[in-house]
Design an enzyme around this catalytic site. Structure first.
Site, PDB file in Angstrom:
ATOM      1  NE  ARG A 100      -3.385   1.840  -6.219  1.00 38.56           N
ATOM      2  CZ  ARG A 100      -2.387   0.966  -6.056  1.00 38.56           C
ATOM      3  NH1 ARG A 100      -1.771   0.472  -7.096  1.00 38.56           N
ATOM      4  NH2 ARG A 100      -1.999   0.619  -4.844  1.00 38.56           N
ATOM      5  NE  ARG A 129      -5.028  -1.434  -2.831  1.00 37.31           N
ATOM      6  CZ  ARG A 129      -3.825  -1.818  -3.244  1.00 37.31           C
ATOM      7  NH1 ARG A 129      -3.661  -2.188  -4.503  1.00 37.31           N
ATOM      8  NH2 ARG A 129      -2.816  -1.841  -2.409  1.00 37.31           N
ATOM      9  NE  ARG A 177       0.130   0.250   0.432  1.00 35.38           N
ATOM     10  CZ  ARG A 177      -0.649   0.894  -0.442  1.00 35.38           C
ATOM     11  NH1 ARG A 177      -1.436   1.860  -0.039  1.00 35.38           N
ATOM     12  NH2 ARG A 177      -0.611   0.566  -1.710  1.00 35.38           N
ATOM     13  NE  ARG A 225       4.522  -6.063  -0.633  1.00 35.48           N
ATOM     14  CZ  ARG A 225       3.658  -5.828  -1.611  1.00 35.48           C
ATOM     15  NH1 ARG A 225       3.389  -6.736  -2.509  1.00 35.48           N
ATOM     16  NH2 ARG A 225       3.074  -4.651  -1.697  1.00 35.48           N
TER      17      ARG A 225
HETATM   18  P1  ADP Z   1       0.940  -2.235  -3.340  1.00 37.84           P
HETATM   19  O1  ADP Z   1       0.147  -1.455  -4.318  1.00 37.84           O
HETATM   20  O2  ADP Z   1       1.108  -1.561  -2.023  1.00 37.84           O
HETATM   21  O3  ADP Z   1       2.222  -2.778  -3.892  1.00 37.84           O
HETATM   22  P2  ADP Z   1      -0.359  -4.864  -3.283  1.00 37.84           P
HETATM   23  O4  ADP Z   1      -1.645  -4.794  -3.965  1.00 37.84           O
HETATM   24  O5  ADP Z   1       0.755  -5.573  -3.957  1.00 37.84           O
HETATM   25  O6  ADP Z   1       0.053  -3.397  -2.884  1.00 37.84           O
HETATM   26  O7  ADP Z   1      -0.521  -5.486  -1.812  1.00 37.84           O
HETATM   27  C1  ADP Z   1      -1.424  -4.952  -0.879  1.00 37.84           C
HETATM   28  C2  ADP Z   1      -1.142  -5.500   0.511  1.00 37.84           C
HETATM   29  O8  ADP Z   1      -1.223  -6.945   0.484  1.00 37.84           O
HETATM   30  C3  ADP Z   1       0.254  -5.221   1.058  1.00 37.84           C
HETATM   31  O9  ADP Z   1       0.341  -3.940   1.672  1.00 37.84           O
HETATM   32  C4  ADP Z   1       0.411  -6.373   2.067  1.00 37.84           C
HETATM   33  O10 ADP Z   1      -0.309  -6.138   3.239  1.00 37.84           O
HETATM   34  C5  ADP Z   1      -0.254  -7.534   1.342  1.00 37.84           C
HETATM   35  N1  ADP Z   1       0.726  -8.289   0.526  1.00 37.84           N
HETATM   36  C6  ADP Z   1       0.755  -8.361  -0.835  1.00 37.84           C
HETATM   37  N2  ADP Z   1       1.784  -9.127  -1.252  1.00 37.84           N
HETATM   38  C7  ADP Z   1       2.434  -9.534  -0.135  1.00 37.84           C
HETATM   39  C8  ADP Z   1       3.594 -10.332   0.105  1.00 37.84           C
HETATM   40  N3  ADP Z   1       4.306 -10.865  -0.892  1.00 37.84           N
HETATM   41  N4  ADP Z   1       3.964 -10.541   1.394  1.00 37.84           N
HETATM   42  C9  ADP Z   1       3.271 -10.029   2.403  1.00 37.84           C
HETATM   43  N5  ADP Z   1       2.180  -9.276   2.257  1.00 37.84           N
HETATM   44  C10 ADP Z   1       1.753  -9.014   1.004  1.00 37.84           C
END
Ligand code: ADP
Length: 191
Positions: free
Chosen positions: A128, A134, A146, A89
């Site tokens: 969702r 969540r 986000r 990310r």
């Molecule tokens: P989304 O549906 O927003 O893509 P995820 O389920 O992938 O969410 O991730 C939820 C949260 O977990 C993110 O908003 C972040 O806070 C944290 N997170 C997930 N993956 C990463 C990453 N690769 N680097 C930093 N934080 C992460």
């Protein structure tokens, strides 16, 4: 090995599509969001650390995320390949992943970017929230945060893979099945 990065903004459908891809290609699904949520639920030290960032829609710091991901990759014995979902990310995460895979004598095969416009993303995430429970899906301000974090820190990661000729854009609008078909064809063209 077949190593796929499934890329796209929050709500693009990465989790849903990952489920289908792991089945067809026999891959291991590593979703950093899911792993963090597992730690949150079990109230581990890592979970407690991650929670403050996640609840605000911020990224968990790179060092923490990279070490966690490394552990998960190295835990697998003789994997056929991985789907990385929600990782990398940031650019430092992308570099760390390249280094890790090189140590395993492999590399990323392709990055598949699910492209969905912002209004549709907001609608999907709000929807969702009803089923996911969540906290970060329930609040429009956190959703907006986000998406802003995605645009600022994550979207540039695409260029890292495009420079290696590994980025493929996938239209993320349509039925779940039709998007799966697009992903299958993209992967099969790169295998
Ligand atoms: P989304 O549906 O927003 O893509 P995820 O389920 O992938 O969410 O991730 C939820 C949260 O977990 C993110 O908003 C972040 O806070 C944290 N997170 C997930 N993956 C990463 C990453 N690769 N680097 C930093 N934080 C992460």
């Amino acid at each position: 090995m077949l190593n796929i990065v499934l890329f796209g903004p929050p709500g693009a459908g990465k989790g849903t599509q990952s489920e289908r891809l792991i089945e067809r290609y026999g891959l291991i699904h590593l979703s950093t969001g899911d792993i963090f949520r597992y730690h949150l639920k079990n109230e581990t030290e890592l979970g407690k650390l991650a929670q403050t960032f996640m609840d605000q829609g911020h990224l968990v710091p790179d060092e923490v995320t990279i070490n966690m991901l490394k552990d998960e990759v190295l835990k697998q014995s003789d994997p056929k390949g991985f789907i990385f979902d929600g990782f990398p990310r940031t650019n430092p995460q992308a570099h760390a992943l390249d280094t890790l895979l090189k140590e395993l004598n492999t590399s990323i095969t392709v990055m598949l970017g699910l492209e969905v416009e912002e209004e549709e993303l907001k609608a999907r995430l709000t929807n969702r929230a009803i089923s996911s429970g969540r906290a970060d899906d329930a609040d429009p301000e956190i959703i907006a945060n986000r998406i802003a974090v995605y645009n600022r820190e994550t979207a540039p990661v695409k260029e890292f893979y495009a420079a290696q000729d590994k980025y493929m854009a996938i239209d993320g609008i349509g039925t779940i099945d039709s998007i799966t078909e697009r992903l299958y064809s993209a992967i099969d063209s790169r295998k």
